[in-house]
Design an enzyme around this catalytic site. Structure first.
Site: not given
Ligand code: ADP
Ligand code: MG
Length: 634
Positions: A334, A527, A531
């Site tokens: 990410d 993190d 996501d």
């Protein structure tokens, strides 16, 4: 050493003394019956629990285990001794005693090693808080952390453990976070800092307003995670327990065959059957075939690997993930908060009819409930107190931004996509960075340009991943093409995809899962903000710096306790080392076993050789397994 281990050690030593005395005075023992009885003393001292366990196993229908093997083999050897004694041969009972004795030495060593690696894991458990200090009528009272409600002010004195997550109300100090992150440099905190349970307060008195209940606090979440990790078995462990289930009965029947068939055949073809000799070989065969080295060393290696990783601030939720980690070939990152710091700084405000300060206030207010890195940065940039009561109807739309009402006026903050969704005409920005467009009461109100910084170790981590055998690194982001491209080329990532919604990230990961070779694995590292779905879709979901985010801890398979991407490299190295050790142990132990079995069947290896090789292999395998604990320098 615990009490049980001390007990066993005393029994072993007593038996050794008995055996030495018996050997010294062997000549003066008058008859074989007497000698047998005397040798039974050390045999029972050291082996009575094995005999009992074997008997229990037989009664409960679980016949074939190591206790059974040892019992049958030693009783068989004693029987051979009695036969020899009554037929004018040598009556040797020492062998049976020695087999029991050495077997117990192995058991003792193994239980010590397991205890040792468990202790290493429980050092992590040292984060369990025992009490919280609460001020009542001007006095400090110790209460169970479980009973402290959210919003209570607790007092943590220097040297004490922080029992609950919260925010510092008063005081400043430095914290030892080593138990959580494996990072030994103390972290400074002062008024307004967020603190996590499990850290140790080093210097100043802190008053902390709790933000979570005990069960939801970091320390208790981590404890849960660690306690459950060992119960998720790897393929290798499952293989070993299935192996033992079939293997032990098979060797028992093979031993029976070895005792019965050759004498029968010899008798049939008219040669002397030498029954006693074949029974002795069968007993030796049983001792050799005891599978303890493999059975104990494989789970112990994983256990040690999990513990070693934990001490470095890498929590792996099970041996299965540790094993999968060693096969990772694709790493998908990410962007925000993973490759970049996620501490945006406001670098400009453009095209706003309002004053900059006013626009920033609106932005900070509407973001006040979000934990996205962007919103945290906007709040920091505004810096003043936020009256959250002015904010209502907040809706956070993943990958877009936030809408809601401030003083009953509609406000929206987010990217171009959000503006399009709301049908608001926005002005494009050509500055580098992430753009937060604002709309107030349905009218465009300008944008805030914020810029993020790449973490200092991101580029190094990607380089090191390549060295560790990673074939492809990919970055996924919901941010704009321009922002993504700048970051991707700076850290030299192989591939990037921008403008993705959380669902697009899942689709992208699915595509990559198709593309990679079937046996290799894909890890996603993020993190945990926006996501969580990808974290669970990837073969291995790695959440970093996730101590704050519950969703991430839930969804991830591996939790990195701080936000250094180098920890991912370390996690991969740890798992590779652990798997290498597992393979070494399986190959070594099985190799020696098979060799001894063949030698034993042909009567070349006697029972002495058998037990020494068995215990020796076990000790070497356990020592090798313990190496998985030492991963600091990896
Ligand atoms: P990344 O993929 O880089 O981690 P996200 O998927 O979390 O980013 O968000 C993608 C984009 O959505 C952000 O770059 C931002 O433009 C917008 N966005 C998401 N959440 C917010 C928010 N709370 N405030 C403003 N913009 C947001
Ligand atoms: Mg993100």
């Amino acid at each position: 050493m615990n009490k049980k281990q001390k007990n066993l050690l005393i029994r072993i030593l007593t038996a050794v003394v008995c055996v030495i005395l018996l050997q010294l005075f062997d000549r003066v023992i008058p008859s074989w019956v007497f000698r047998l009885l005397l040798y039974m003393v050390p045999y029972l001292i050291v082996g009575h629990d094995i005999l009992r366990k074997a008997w229990h196993g037989i009664r409960n229908g679980q016949v074939f285990d190591e206790n059974f093997l040892m019992t049958i083999a030693t009783i068989g050897a004693i029987g051979v001794g009695i036969y020899n004694a009554t037929h004018g041969g040598d009556d040797d009972y020492l062998e049976a005693v020695a087999v029991m004795l050495l077997y117990q030495v192995g058991e003792l060593f193994q239980s010590y090693a397991v205890g040792k690696s468990r202790k290493n894991i429980t050092e992590l458990m040292d984060i369990r808080p025992d009490y919280a200090n609460v001020e009542e009528n001007g006095e400090l009272v110790r209460v169970d952390p479980d009973e402290v409600e959210i919003g209570t002010v607790i007092v943590v004195q220097p040297g004490e453990k922080i029992p609950l997550d919260g925010i510092v109300e008063e005081g400043s100090s430095s914290l030892d976070t080593a138990a959580l992150t494996g990072e030994s440099i103390p972290r400074g905190v002062s008024e307004g800092s967020e603190v996590l349970s499990g850290c140790i307060n080093l210097s100043g008195l802190l008053k902390i307003r709790t933000t979570k209940e005990y069960d939801e606090s970091t320390a208790s979440k981590i404890l849960d995670l660690v306690e459950n990790a060992a119960s998720r078995k790897s393929h290798s462990e499952n293989f070993i327990s299935r192996f033992a289930k079939y293997y032990t009965p098979i060797v028992c029947y093979a031993a029976l065959a070895l005792a019965v068939l050759p004498p029968l055949i010899l008798a049939v073809i008219g040669k002397p059957p030498m029954t006693v000799q074949w029974i002795y070989r069968a007993c030796t065969f049983l001792v050799i075939s005891c599978p303890c080295a493999v059975v104990i060393s494989v789970p112990l290696s994983f256990f040690a690997g999990l513990g070693g990783a934990g001490n470095q601030g890498i929590l792996i939720k099970g041996s299965n993930f540790l094993e999968a980690m060693a096969d990772v070939r694709y790493v998908v990152f990410d962007k925000t908060g993973t490759i970049t710091k996620g501490n945006f700084e406001v670098s400009a405000v453009h095209h706003s009819p309002l004053e900059d300060e006013k626009l920033l206030e609106y932005a900070a207010l509407i973001e006040s409930y979000s934990s996205h890195p962007i919103s945290l940065s906007l709040k920091t940039a505004y810096g003043k107190h936020l009256d959250t009561e002015r904010v209502t109807d907040v809706r956070e739309i993943g990958g877009h931004g936030i809408t809601g009402k401030i003083d009953r006026v509609e406000v929206a903050a987010g990217n171009e996509r959000l503006m399009k969704m709301l049908g608001i005409r926005y002005i494009n920005c050509h500055h580098a960075g992430t753009i937060v467009h604002m709309a107030i009461d349905g009218e465009y109100a300008g944008h805030i340009v914020i810029s993020d910084q790449i973490k200092s170790s991101s580029a190094e981590a990607i380089r090191e991943l390549k060295k560790a055998g990673i074939e492809k690194t990919v970055m996924l982001t919901g941010d704009t093409e321009a922002a993504a491209k700048a970051v991707a080329s700076e850290v030299k990532i192989d591939e990037y995809h921008a403008g993705l919604l959380p669902a697009d990230k899942v689709a992208m990961v699915e595509e990559l899962l198709e593309e990679k070779r079937t046996k290799s694995k894909l890890a996603f590292i993020g993190d945990g903000i926006n996501d969580a779905p990808v974290l669970s879709r990837a073969d291995i979901g790695v959440a970093m710096g996730a101590l704050g985010s519950d969703a991430a801890i839930e969804a991830a398979d591996v939790v990195l306790m701080d936000d250094d991407p180098m920890k991912l490299v370390k996690a991969i190295r740890i798992s590779k080392k652990c798997i290498r050790i597992v393979h070494q142990n399986i190959a070594f132990a099985l190799g020696i076993k098979i060799l001894c079995l063949i030698l034993g069947a042909f009567g070349i290896a006697n029972m002495w050789a058998a037990i020494i090789s068995d215990v020796g292999v076990m000790i070497l395998a356990v020592l090798n397994a313990m190496r998985a604990l030492f991963v600091k320098k990896l």
